[in-house]
Design an enzyme around this catalytic site. Structure first.
Site, PDB file in Angstrom:
ATOM      1  N   ASP A 213      15.678 -32.143 -94.222  1.00  0.00           N
ATOM      2  CA  ASP A 213      15.545 -32.290 -92.773  1.00  0.00           C
ATOM      3  C   ASP A 213      16.742 -31.703 -92.023  1.00  0.00           C
ATOM      4  O   ASP A 213      17.848 -31.618 -92.568  1.00  0.00           O
ATOM      5  CB  ASP A 213      15.493 -33.775 -92.384  1.00  0.00           C
ATOM      6  CG  ASP A 213      14.245 -34.494 -92.882  1.00  0.00           C
ATOM      7  OD1 ASP A 213      13.526 -33.938 -93.728  1.00  0.00           O
ATOM      8  OD2 ASP A 213      14.015 -35.627 -92.423  1.00  0.00           O
ATOM      9  N   ASP A 214      16.509 -31.397 -90.767  1.00  0.00           N
ATOM     10  CA  ASP A 214      17.520 -31.153 -89.724  1.00  0.00           C
ATOM     11  C   ASP A 214      18.004 -29.713 -89.646  1.00  0.00           C
ATOM     12  O   ASP A 214      18.756 -29.368 -88.743  1.00  0.00           O
ATOM     13  CB  ASP A 214      18.742 -32.078 -89.838  1.00  0.00           C
ATOM     14  CG  ASP A 214      18.416 -33.540 -89.565  1.00  0.00           C
ATOM     15  OD1 ASP A 214      17.235 -33.845 -89.308  1.00  0.00           O
ATOM     16  OD2 ASP A 214      19.333 -34.372 -89.623  1.00  0.00           O
ATOM     17  N   HIS A 267      15.785 -33.876 -81.801  1.00  0.00           N
ATOM     18  CA  HIS A 267      16.123 -34.956 -82.723  1.00  0.00           C
ATOM     19  C   HIS A 267      16.436 -36.289 -82.034  1.00  0.00           C
ATOM     20  O   HIS A 267      17.415 -36.961 -82.364  1.00  0.00           O
ATOM     21  CB  HIS A 267      17.305 -34.535 -83.613  1.00  0.00           C
ATOM     22  CG  HIS A 267      17.327 -35.211 -84.956  1.00  0.00           C
ATOM     23  ND1 HIS A 267      17.932 -36.437 -85.153  1.00  0.00           N
ATOM     24  CD2 HIS A 267      16.825 -34.852 -86.154  1.00  0.00           C
ATOM     25  CE1 HIS A 267      17.796 -36.784 -86.427  1.00  0.00           C
ATOM     26  NE2 HIS A 267      17.125 -35.840 -87.059  1.00  0.00           N
ATOM     27  N   TYR A 304      15.015 -40.222 -87.721  1.00  0.00           N
ATOM     28  CA  TYR A 304      15.380 -41.618 -88.037  1.00  0.00           C
ATOM     29  C   TYR A 304      14.169 -42.442 -88.479  1.00  0.00           C
ATOM     30  O   TYR A 304      14.265 -43.666 -88.565  1.00  0.00           O
ATOM     31  CB  TYR A 304      16.038 -42.320 -86.833  1.00  0.00           C
ATOM     32  CG  TYR A 304      17.009 -41.473 -86.058  1.00  0.00           C
ATOM     33  CD1 TYR A 304      18.335 -41.346 -86.475  1.00  0.00           C
ATOM     34  CD2 TYR A 304      16.601 -40.798 -84.907  1.00  0.00           C
ATOM     35  CE1 TYR A 304      19.225 -40.548 -85.763  1.00  0.00           C
ATOM     36  CE2 TYR A 304      17.483 -40.003 -84.200  1.00  0.00           C
ATOM     37  CZ  TYR A 304      18.786 -39.880 -84.625  1.00  0.00           C
ATOM     38  OH  TYR A 304      19.663 -39.088 -83.917  1.00  0.00           O
ATOM     39  N   HIS A 374      18.836 -33.919 -96.560  1.00  0.00           N
ATOM     40  CA  HIS A 374      19.139 -33.065 -95.402  1.00  0.00           C
ATOM     41  C   HIS A 374      19.809 -31.768 -95.831  1.00  0.00           C
ATOM     42  O   HIS A 374      20.477 -31.725 -96.857  1.00  0.00           O
ATOM     43  CB  HIS A 374      20.079 -33.811 -94.444  1.00  0.00           C
ATOM     44  CG  HIS A 374      19.472 -35.071 -93.898  1.00  0.00           C
ATOM     45  ND1 HIS A 374      19.534 -36.263 -94.564  1.00  0.00           N
ATOM     46  CD2 HIS A 374      18.778 -35.304 -92.761  1.00  0.00           C
ATOM     47  CE1 HIS A 374      18.913 -37.193 -93.856  1.00  0.00           C
ATOM     48  NE2 HIS A 374      18.436 -36.652 -92.757  1.00  0.00           N
TER      49      HIS A 374
HETATM   50 ZN   LIG Z   1      16.540 -35.823 -89.008  1.00  0.00          ZN
END
Ligand SMILES: [Zn+2]
Ligand SMILES: *[C@@H]1O[C@H](CO)[C@@H](O)[C@H](O)[C@H]1NC(C)=O
Ligand SMILES: *[C@@H]1O[C@H](CO)[C@@H](O)[C@H](O)[C@H]1NC(C)=O
Ligand SMILES: *[C@@H]1O[C@H](CO)[C@@H](O)[C@H](O)[C@H]1NC(C)=O
Ligand SMILES: *[C@@H]1O[C@H](CO)[C@@H](O)[C@H](O)[C@H]1NC(C)=O
Length: 481
Positions: A213-214, A267, A304, A374
């Site tokens: 993620d991210d 986000h 989250y 991540h």
């Molecule tokens: Zn995230």
């Protein structure tokens, strides 16, 4: 090798914000024996216990210091010979190194190896960031495009439950919502409620739906190289603001056979937003991915894990299937904690101990599993490529590792609106087989019912810290890349 190290001061707040709700997981390091940092590239479990006080529930400088020490409570079956030594994976810094090159230099017209029938990659030379919202901020809702998407959502006829947005701060800050968290609201972050249609596991035992993620971020190419070298593909939950910052990395991920999925534009905690803001976050994120890749994802993951039945319904109306990570009990959530290393809240050792617990739990359940990891920060990627993935590949019986869409026994082409033939993956918005039901509030199963840990909420900081730090990282990336 080039380091750009940012003051650690801003970053713990960032990571606390990230850790606030989604990271109520394994106990922090406080009960594990700690030892002096291991220096070898192939660490063995250390037997020299010293005081340990690492805790993910605070952001004090004491936590920062203690997070630097630790030890493994198990002996890894395999470590990448070129792994960054654990003692050199430093908590409490935002580190971006000059990256390895991208695997491919995708050009307009190329198609992904996973399904050559995909539309050709578009020409991105004309993409102008000025035509997109400000990075790392929830986009305005009064633009013509967002107004169109709001109309499109209405036109689906899907009922959006009339649920008040939450305020920042999780269960303790939202007593009314918390009382309803297991019921009509089905608020994952406050009790772990999942709805029919949420993806929470892979159905087949010992099958790992691999996710990152991210990103995309400056260090992502290191991860992509390792995955390619080991014939691994996964699902990449992409932040729209990062996609427009690193479009060629996103194209590389896609062309290399990874599943690209939505992780919002900026986000935020999605349950805190108005309906129109949720639509703007999801719509812009879908749009930038389509503009860069030529395809539109139909899976998304809430930042989250912050989702409730209102946000789920909007996502469904926008053709996005909600994808979480596995949570088998309040204390066994399949979250490595890798994100929190950059903020100094979790040591690299603790991440690997978490990983070992996840593997232990994975072997006890009848289904496969999905783990939260991540690729935004170098520390997370170094842990994945140096330790977690080599360890996973050495397991016996072997794990089957694949993107989420494939672990659901669907072809990669089902992952995008333009390539989905609607047979094995009927459009979720039209009430297909995988559509979520929201009637009387989805039920949790068995031991997954839980209340949130108030202590975690105590470490909460404004998500503005997250956005500013992500923006900072984006700026750094522009320097080092
Ligand atoms: Zn995230
Ligand atoms: C990856 O797959 C290719 C082709 O199937 C094979 O030749 C190669 O040995 C595999 N590599 C690894 C590390 O499994
Ligand atoms: C499952 O996870 C919990 C929490 O991290 C851990 O304490 C427990 O040992 C794990 N179970 C197994 C069988 O590894
Ligand atoms: C699949 O469903 C979507 C949404 O209803 C539709 O736009 C698309 O044309 C369908 N695709 C096929 C191949 O029927
Ligand atoms: C959710 O339900 C479980 C029991 O099913 C309960 O233990 C828990 O406290 C509930 N959580 C909230 C936030 O109400």
């Amino acid at each position: 090798m080039r380091f750009a190290v940012v003051s650690a001061l801003a970053v713990p707040a960032l990571v606390s914000a990230h850790g606030f709700q989604g990271h109520a997981r394994q106990a922090p390091a406080s009960s594990a024996p700690a030892a002096a940092a291991t220096t070898a590239a192939a660490p063995a479990a250390s037997s020299a216990p010293v005081a340990a006080s690492g805790s993910a529930s605070g952001a004090s400088s004491g936590v920062l210091a203690s997070a630097l020490s630790g030890s493994l409570t198990f002996t890894p079956a395999s470590v990448n010979p070129t792994a960054v030594p654990l003692s050199e994976i430093i908590p409490g810094t935002v580190t971006t190194q000059s990256t390895v090159p991208l695997l491919t230099t995708p050009t307009a017209g190329a198609t992904p190896s996973a399904f050559p029938s995909a539309p050709p990659l578009p020409d991105i030379s004309t993409i102008n960031p000025a035509n997109y919202p400000t990075l790392d901020k929830t986009p305005p809702t009064d633009s013509a495009l967002v107004q169109q998407w709001i109309q499109d959502v209405q036109n689906t006829g899907i009922h959006i439950p009339d649920i008040e947005p939450t305020v920042l701060g999780g269960c303790p800050a939202n007593p009314v919502a918390a009382a309803d968290a297991n019921k009509t609201r089905c608020w994952w972050t406050c009790g772990g409620c999942t709805a029919d249609g949420d993806v929470t596991t892979c159905p087949d035992k010992l099958t790992w739906g691999l996710t990152y993620d991210d990103g995309p971020a400056p260090y992502t190419p290191s991860l992509l190289q390792y995955l390619e070298a080991n014939n691994l593909t996964g699902t990449i939950f992409t932040v729209g603001s990062r996609a427009i910052s690193y479009p060629n990395t996103l194209r590389d991920e896609y062309i290399s056979g990874h599943q690209i999925a939505v992780h919002t534009w900026s986000h935020p905690y999605m349950t805190t937003l108005s309906n129109d803001q949720v639509i703007a976050e999801l719509g812009w994120s879908k749009k930038i991915i389509k503009d860069v890749l030529g395809v539109t994802p139909n899976f998304w993951r809430p930042p989250y894990g912050d989702v409730d039945n209102r946000v789920r319904a909007i996502a469904t109306a926008m053709g996005l299937q909600t994808s979480m990570w596995t949570r088998i009990s309040p204390t066994a959530t399949f979250d490595t904690g890798d994100y929190d290393v950059a903020g100094g809240l979790v040591s690299p050792y603790q991440v690997l101990n978490n990983w070992d617990s996840i593997m232990g739990n994975a072997s006890t359940i009848d289904t496969g599993f999905i783990v939260l990891e991540h690729d935004l920060f170098a520390q997370s990627v170094d842990l994945a490529t140096g330790y977690i993935l080599p360890q996973a590949l050495a397991r016996n019986p072997p794990l089957k590792i694949m993107p989420i869409v494939e672990c659901l026994n669907k072809p990669m082409s089902d992952a995008y609106i333009e390539t989905n033939d609607n047979t094995t993956n009927p459009p979720i918005a039209s009430g297909g087989a995988t559509a979520a039901t929201f009637s009387s509030g989805a039920q949790q199963t068995g031991s997954s019912a839980t209340k949130s840990n108030g202590a975690v909420a105590a470490s909460y900081f404004s998500p503005d810290m997250l956005t500013s730090a992500m923006g900072l990282l984006a700026g750094l990336g522009a320097i080092v890349l």
